[in-house]
Design a protein around this motif. Structure first.
Motif, short mmCIF file in Angstrom:
data_model
loop_
_atom_site.label_atom_id
_atom_site.label_comp_id
_atom_site.label_asym_id
_atom_site.label_seq_id
_atom_site.Cartn_x
_atom_site.Cartn_y
_atom_site.Cartn_z
N ASP A 29 -10.10 -9.19 -0.41
CA ASP A 29 -9.53 -8.13 0.42
C ASP A 29 -9.44 -8.58 1.88
OD1 ASP A 29 -9.07 -6.26 -1.57
OD2 ASP A 29 -11.06 -5.39 -1.40
N LEU A 69 -6.13 -8.87 4.09
CA LEU A 69 -6.13 -8.08 5.31
C LEU A 69 -5.87 -8.97 6.53
CD1 LEU A 69 -6.47 -5.33 6.56
CD2 LEU A 69 -8.93 -5.66 6.50
N ARG A 89 -2.94 -8.53 9.18
CA ARG A 89 -3.23 -8.46 10.62
C ARG A 89 -2.38 -9.47 11.39
NH1 ARG A 89 -9.05 -9.01 9.83
NH2 ARG A 89 -9.76 -6.92 9.42
N ALA A 146 -5.67 -2.48 9.14
CA ALA A 146 -6.73 -2.19 8.15
C ALA A 146 -6.49 -0.83 7.50
CB ALA A 146 -8.10 -2.22 8.81
N TYR A 180 -3.54 -1.14 5.12
CA TYR A 180 -3.87 -1.84 3.88
C TYR A 180 -4.60 -0.91 2.92
CZ TYR A 180 -6.13 -5.12 0.68
OH TYR A 180 -6.58 -5.76 -0.45
N THR A 224 -7.79 -2.05 -4.79
CA THR A 224 -7.41 -3.04 -3.79
C THR A 224 -7.09 -4.34 -4.50
OG1 THR A 224 -9.64 -3.86 -3.43
CG2 THR A 224 -8.94 -1.99 -2.07
#
Length: 107
Positions: A17, A21, A25, A52, A55, A66
Motif C-alpha cells: 500500500d 501510495l 503522491r 492518501a 487512495y 486496498t
C-alpha cells in the motif's frame, strides 16, 4: 473458515500500500508542480494528505480491499470471533481518515 493473517502478510500488505501510495503522491506532486509551478512546494503536506485520502477513498471507503490487501489475499473483519463480518464503511472510513490526518495534525 477464515484464518487470521500472519504478521508477515500484514507487513507485506502495508508495504505494498505504501508503495502504491508513494507513486500516487509523486504523480500528484508532479501535477501540482506542472499546474502551479514552484509555489506547489509550499503545499507538499496538503498534497500528500489529499493523495492518501484519495487512495483510501478509492479503495477502502468504496468498500474494496486496498491493493496491498488484494496482493496478500487478506480481508479486514470485525466483530466477535464467532461472528466475523466486514467492517461497515463508516468504521473503515474513520480508521483511514484518522491515519491520513494524523501526520498533518501533529505538525
Amino acid at each position: 473458515m477464515i484464518r487470521r493473517a500472519d504478521q508477515p502478510d500484514i507487513l507485506r500488505a502495508s508495504q505494498k500500500d505504501e508503495y502504491y501510495l508513494s507513486i500516487l503522491r509523486d504523480e500528484c506532486q508532479e501535477l501540482a508542480s506542472h499546474l502551479f509551478g514552484a509555489r506547489s512546494a509550499l503545499y507538499s503536506d496538503e498534497i500528500d494528505l489529499l493523495s492518501a485520502l484519495g487512495y483510501f477513498a478509492m479503495t477502502t471507503v468504496a468498500g474494496h480491499r486496498t491493493l496491498g490487501e488484494e496482493y496478500c489475499d487478506i480481508l479486514q473483519v470485525a466483530g466477535p470471533t464467532r461472528r466475523l463480518h466486514l467492517p461497515r464503511p463508516l468504521r473503515r472510513s474513520a480508521l483511514y481518515f484518522s491515519l491520513g490526518c494524523r501526520p498533518v495534525s501533529i505538525s
